[in-house]
Design a protein around this motif. Structure first.
Motif, PDB file in Angstrom:
ATOM      1  N   CYS A   1       0.865  -1.195   0.000  1.00 19.26           N
ATOM      2  CA  CYS A   1       0.000   0.000   0.000  1.00 19.26           C
ATOM      3  C   CYS A   1       0.899   1.242   0.000  1.00 19.26           C
ATOM      4  O   CYS A   1       1.771   1.378   0.860  1.00 19.26           O
ATOM      5  CB  CYS A   1      -0.869  -0.025   1.248  1.00 19.26           C
ATOM      6  SG  CYS A   1      -1.591   1.568   1.667  1.00 19.26           S
TER       7      CYS A   1
ATOM      8  N   TYR B   1       0.355   4.251   0.797  1.00 24.95           N
ATOM      9  CA  TYR B   1       0.175   5.099   1.989  1.00 24.95           C
ATOM     10  C   TYR B   1       0.912   4.490   3.186  1.00 24.95           C
ATOM     11  O   TYR B   1       1.546   5.196   3.966  1.00 24.95           O
ATOM     12  CB  TYR B   1      -1.308   5.259   2.304  1.00 24.95           C
ATOM     13  CG  TYR B   1      -2.105   5.767   1.127  1.00 24.95           C
ATOM     14  CD1 TYR B   1      -2.062   7.110   0.768  1.00 24.95           C
ATOM     15  CD2 TYR B   1      -2.893   4.912   0.357  1.00 24.95           C
ATOM     16  CE1 TYR B   1      -2.778   7.584  -0.314  1.00 24.95           C
ATOM     17  CE2 TYR B   1      -3.615   5.378  -0.728  1.00 24.95           C
ATOM     18  CZ  TYR B   1      -3.553   6.711  -1.064  1.00 24.95           C
ATOM     19  OH  TYR B   1      -4.257   7.171  -2.144  1.00 24.95           O
TER      20      TYR B   1
ATOM     21  N   LYS C   1      -5.570  -7.680   1.654  1.00 28.18           N
ATOM     22  CA  LYS C   1      -6.954  -7.823   1.181  1.00 28.18           C
ATOM     23  C   LYS C   1      -7.440  -9.216   1.545  1.00 28.18           C
ATOM     24  O   LYS C   1      -6.679 -10.177   1.400  1.00 28.18           O
ATOM     25  CB  LYS C   1      -7.039  -7.654  -0.335  1.00 28.18           C
ATOM     26  CG  LYS C   1      -6.501  -6.337  -0.818  1.00 28.18           C
ATOM     27  CD  LYS C   1      -7.606  -5.346  -1.071  1.00 28.18           C
ATOM     28  CE  LYS C   1      -6.986  -4.030  -1.513  1.00 28.18           C
ATOM     29  NZ  LYS C   1      -7.737  -2.859  -1.055  1.00 28.18           N
TER      30      LYS C   1
ATOM     31  N   ARG D   1      -7.573  -7.367  10.123  1.00 29.89           N
ATOM     32  CA  ARG D   1      -8.525  -6.425   9.515  1.00 29.89           C
ATOM     33  C   ARG D   1      -9.776  -6.241  10.394  1.00 29.89           C
ATOM     34  O   ARG D   1     -10.129  -5.098  10.718  1.00 29.89           O
ATOM     35  CB  ARG D   1      -8.966  -6.924   8.144  1.00 29.89           C
ATOM     36  CG  ARG D   1      -8.059  -6.470   7.052  1.00 29.89           C
ATOM     37  CD  ARG D   1      -8.659  -6.803   5.707  1.00 29.89           C
ATOM     38  NE  ARG D   1      -7.848  -6.168   4.719  1.00 29.89           N
ATOM     39  CZ  ARG D   1      -8.251  -5.179   3.931  1.00 29.89           C
ATOM     40  NH1 ARG D   1      -9.479  -4.751   3.974  1.00 29.89           N
ATOM     41  NH2 ARG D   1      -7.429  -4.625   3.084  1.00 29.89           N
TER      42      ARG D   1
ATOM     43  N   GLN E   1      -9.326   0.952   6.806  1.00 31.70           N
ATOM     44  CA  GLN E   1      -8.469   1.847   6.016  1.00 31.70           C
ATOM     45  C   GLN E   1      -7.062   1.784   6.597  1.00 31.70           C
ATOM     46  O   GLN E   1      -6.882   1.828   7.824  1.00 31.70           O
ATOM     47  CB  GLN E   1      -8.999   3.283   6.054  1.00 31.70           C
ATOM     48  CG  GLN E   1      -8.130   4.234   5.238  1.00 31.70           C
ATOM     49  CD  GLN E   1      -8.635   5.662   5.264  1.00 31.70           C
ATOM     50  OE1 GLN E   1      -9.721   5.942   4.770  1.00 31.70           O
ATOM     51  NE2 GLN E   1      -7.863   6.545   5.857  1.00 31.70           N
ATOM     52  N   PHE E   2      -6.087   1.693   5.703  1.00 29.63           N
ATOM     53  CA  PHE E   2      -4.709   1.470   6.124  1.00 29.63           C
ATOM     54  C   PHE E   2      -3.808   2.536   5.527  1.00 29.63           C
ATOM     55  O   PHE E   2      -4.056   2.951   4.392  1.00 29.63           O
ATOM     56  CB  PHE E   2      -4.266   0.065   5.688  1.00 29.63           C
ATOM     57  CG  PHE E   2      -5.273  -0.957   6.121  1.00 29.63           C
ATOM     58  CD1 PHE E   2      -5.233  -1.470   7.400  1.00 29.63           C
ATOM     59  CD2 PHE E   2      -6.311  -1.324   5.270  1.00 29.63           C
ATOM     60  CE1 PHE E   2      -6.213  -2.365   7.821  1.00 29.63           C
ATOM     61  CE2 PHE E   2      -7.292  -2.205   5.697  1.00 29.63           C
ATOM     62  CZ  PHE E   2      -7.248  -2.731   6.963  1.00 29.63           C
TER      63      PHE E   2
ATOM     64  N   GLU F   1      -4.780   8.010   8.276  1.00 30.11           N
ATOM     65  CA  GLU F   1      -4.213   9.028   7.379  1.00 30.11           C
ATOM     66  C   GLU F   1      -2.685   9.079   7.450  1.00 30.11           C
ATOM     67  O   GLU F   1      -2.087   9.610   8.388  1.00 30.11           O
ATOM     68  CB  GLU F   1      -4.798  10.426   7.654  1.00 30.11           C
ATOM     69  CG  GLU F   1      -6.240  10.581   7.234  1.00 30.11           C
ATOM     70  CD  GLU F   1      -6.482  10.284   5.740  1.00 30.11           C
ATOM     71  OE1 GLU F   1      -5.619  10.621   4.914  1.00 30.11           O
ATOM     72  OE2 GLU F   1      -7.525   9.689   5.422  1.00 30.11           O
ATOM     73  N   SER F   2      -2.090   8.579   6.359  1.00 29.24           N
ATOM     74  CA  SER F   2      -0.641   8.422   6.312  1.00 29.24           C
ATOM     75  C   SER F   2       0.128   9.713   6.596  1.00 29.24           C
ATOM     76  O   SER F   2       1.076   9.722   7.393  1.00 29.24           O
ATOM     77  CB  SER F   2      -0.233   7.856   4.951  1.00 29.24           C
ATOM     78  OG  SER F   2      -0.761   8.637   3.902  1.00 29.24           O
TER      79      SER F   2
HETATM   80  N1  LIG Z   1      -5.778   8.997   2.711  1.00 25.16           N
HETATM   81  C1  LIG Z   1      -5.476   7.691   3.261  1.00 25.16           C
HETATM   82  C2  LIG Z   1      -5.653   6.669   2.174  1.00 25.16           C
HETATM   83  C3  LIG Z   1      -5.434   5.265   2.705  1.00 25.16           C
HETATM   84  C4  LIG Z   1      -5.931   4.190   1.746  1.00 25.16           C
HETATM   85  O1  LIG Z   1      -6.699   4.455   0.817  1.00 25.16           O
HETATM   86  N2  LIG Z   1      -5.477   2.952   1.970  1.00 25.16           N
HETATM   87  C5  LIG Z   1      -5.985   1.821   1.223  1.00 25.16           C
HETATM   88  C6  LIG Z   1      -4.888   0.760   1.056  1.00 25.16           C
HETATM   89  S1  LIG Z   1      -3.620   1.294  -0.054  1.00 25.16           S
HETATM   90  C7  LIG Z   1      -7.074   1.146   2.023  1.00 25.16           C
HETATM   91  O2  LIG Z   1      -7.160   1.331   3.214  1.00 25.16           O
HETATM   92  N3  LIG Z   1      -7.906   0.376   1.341  1.00 25.16           N
HETATM   93  C8  LIG Z   1      -8.959  -0.338   1.980  1.00 25.16           C
HETATM   94  C9  LIG Z   1      -8.684  -1.796   2.000  1.00 25.16           C
HETATM   95  O3  LIG Z   1      -7.577  -2.227   1.726  1.00 25.16           O
HETATM   96  O4  LIG Z   1      -9.620  -2.500   2.317  1.00 25.16           O
HETATM   97  C10 LIG Z   1      -4.060   7.726   3.800  1.00 25.16           C
HETATM   98  O5  LIG Z   1      -3.229   8.493   3.301  1.00 25.16           O
HETATM   99  O6  LIG Z   1      -3.760   7.006   4.782  1.00 25.16           O
END
Ligand SMILES: N[C@@H](CCC(=O)N[C@@H](CS)C(=O)NCC(=O)O)C(=O)O
Length: 249
Positions: free
Chosen positions: A41, A43, A65, A71, A82-83, A97-98
């Motif tokens: 990921c 972020y 995933k 999770r 959210q990660f 939020e990264s």
């Molecule tokens: N703005 C957030 C975006 C984080 C984000 O979109 N992470 C993705 C993974 S790359 C996520 O959590 N996806 C949901 C999932 O994997 O179920 C940040 O900067 O932390």
């Protein structure tokens, strides 16, 4: 394996200035930080880069995933999947939020956000480009058995070889302590075989590097220590085999 290592190296080259150079940290937290993380990921990478640069260890809780181990725990804890998500038991702070997390880490355990981190969106874009060569690796669950005691991985974020190990740990949903081993000295930039040939042993300034050298008599990243079997392994290919053999399902 060659393709695997090459695309990991490309990822590293896309972020040549991040997640490698550390500073000696005299302000380390007493309790281990915890990071809900997905290895590829973009972020999450930003946060792990900051951890290397600040010479901070952390408990990594892999959330690929379809992962079933950490999770659901995060959704319960933070309210959404959210990660990354950081837990700091030293201050009671927990956050998504990264870029907020990176700022928090530099403010709390460094001397403020360095200049290169200020254009946060540019950092995010660079990290997205670095994720591209690895495609789905370190993203999807292929669960393994969870070790009774936590594994420890000596790593630094931009190491192309350590990345292969972190990806596997993430896919297998194996939690681990990342012992960050960034570089602070010019001599640490020499590849281990070159160092051996020239008989150079850098006198590292970082605790983890010193500890590893004292324990094993040599320093090479990645290094995995498994307290369940009392085994320590260098060499990413050997570590990947070891994980399959001991924790594959
Ligand atoms: N703005 C957030 C975006 C984080 C984000 O979109 N992470 C993705 C993974 S790359 C996520 O959590 N996806 C949901 C999932 O994997 O179920 C940040 O900067 O932390």
């Amino acid at each position: 394996m060659l393709l695997n290592t090459t695309t990991s190296l490309i990822s590293t080259l896309i972020r040549p200035t991040n997640g490698i150079q550390s500073r000696v940290n005299t302000d380390k937290p007493a309790k281990l930080l915890q990071l809900y993380d997905i290895e590829n990921c973009p972020y999450c990478r930003l946060v792990r880069e900051a951890l290397t640069e600040l010479d901070l260890d952390a408990l990594i809780l892999p959330c690929p995933k379809n992962g079933a181990r950490f999770r659901p725990e995060l959704v319960e804890r933070g309210g959404k999947a959210q990660f990354p998500y950081l837990v700091d038991p030293n201050t009671g702070v927990e956050m998504y939020e990264s870029l907020d997390i990176v700022t928090y880490l530099f403010d709390t355990y460094g001397s403020g956000l360095p200049l290169k981190w200020k254009p946060g969106r540019l950092q995010t874009l660079g990290s997205m480009l670095a994720s591209a060569p690895r495609l789905h690796r370190g993203m999807r669950a292929r669960p393994g058995k969870e070790p009774a005691e936590l594994l420890e991985l000596y790593s630094f974020e931009s190491s192309p070889y350590a990345r292969l190990v972190r990806e596997k740990l993430c896919e297998m949903e194996i939690p681990y302590i990342v012992r960050n081993c960034g570089r602070t000295l010019a001599s640490e930039w020499l590849f281990p075989p070159v160092r051996s040939a020239l008989d150079i042993t850098p006198k590292s300034e970082l605790d983890n590097r010193r500890h590893l050298l004292a324990r094993e008599g040599k320093l090479s990243i990645p290094y995995l220590f498994d307290p369940n079997t009392d085994q320590g392994l260098f060499e990413s290919a050997d570590i990947l085999d070891y994980l399959d053999q001991h924790y594959g399902s």
